[in-house]
Scaffold this motif. Sequence first.
Motif: not given
Length: 260
Positions: A190-201
């Motif tokens: 769930x948290x990773x999904x938001x990080x991906x949408x923000x282009x951070x990983x």
Amino acid sequence: MELSLEIMALLVGVAALAGFIDAMAGGGGLLTVPALLAAGIPPAQALATNKLQSSFGSFSASLYFIRSGTVKLQTMWLPIACTFIGSALGAEAVQVIKPDLLMSIIPIVLIAISGYFLFSKSVTPHPDDKPKLSEAAFALIIGTSVGFYDGFLGPGTGSIFAVCFVAIGRYSLVAATARTKILNFTSNIAALSFFIMAGLPIWELGLTMAVGNFLGARLGAKVVLGNGQKIIRPLVIIMSMTMALKLLWEQHQQWLLSML
């Protein structure tokens, strides 16, 4: 940014060790996040990349526990749904709410968890012990709230889930650990999904570390089923105290140094 092969190999090794520890007691991020920061990764990207690689480890451990029959996935759908929603709400909330107050409370919670496992006569419930909450209430209250905390902040999530499963759900420590990893994986995704949408990983680095984390977590899950009761309890105590001391140091570093 480009990293040397030596640094990449070191990070994969750290991820493997973190996955091994995380599968048994949680707290693997104590190793991987500082390692990523030491490699020169900016903090936001370090957290996102850590969440990416740790998701593979929590998936590996979860899959092993499910295949071994330690936990049945069909009994976990409501806790999974509640944890996912809670984590997603937490990831949204952290963008508008300062986590300062919660950060000051978490070391106390972690020390309390250590005390519970250290001083309780037994963490193996009696066969006649009944859960203190129904399965639905446990999912709604514990799943949602701990999931929210993981999305909002995160340190010690595994330990908090474990003590809730033992103290409230009245599960054995091995069964609690198996269920904890499934909900850890849920909140990670769930948290990773938001990080991906923000282009951070940083995908190349995160996926490379994920190989080590996956293998380490699989080995850790095997050890849990082989020597669970003997190993998990002291590890939870050690990792909870370590996380508490780390947070206290970060929060009060200047004051502590002035006292020396």
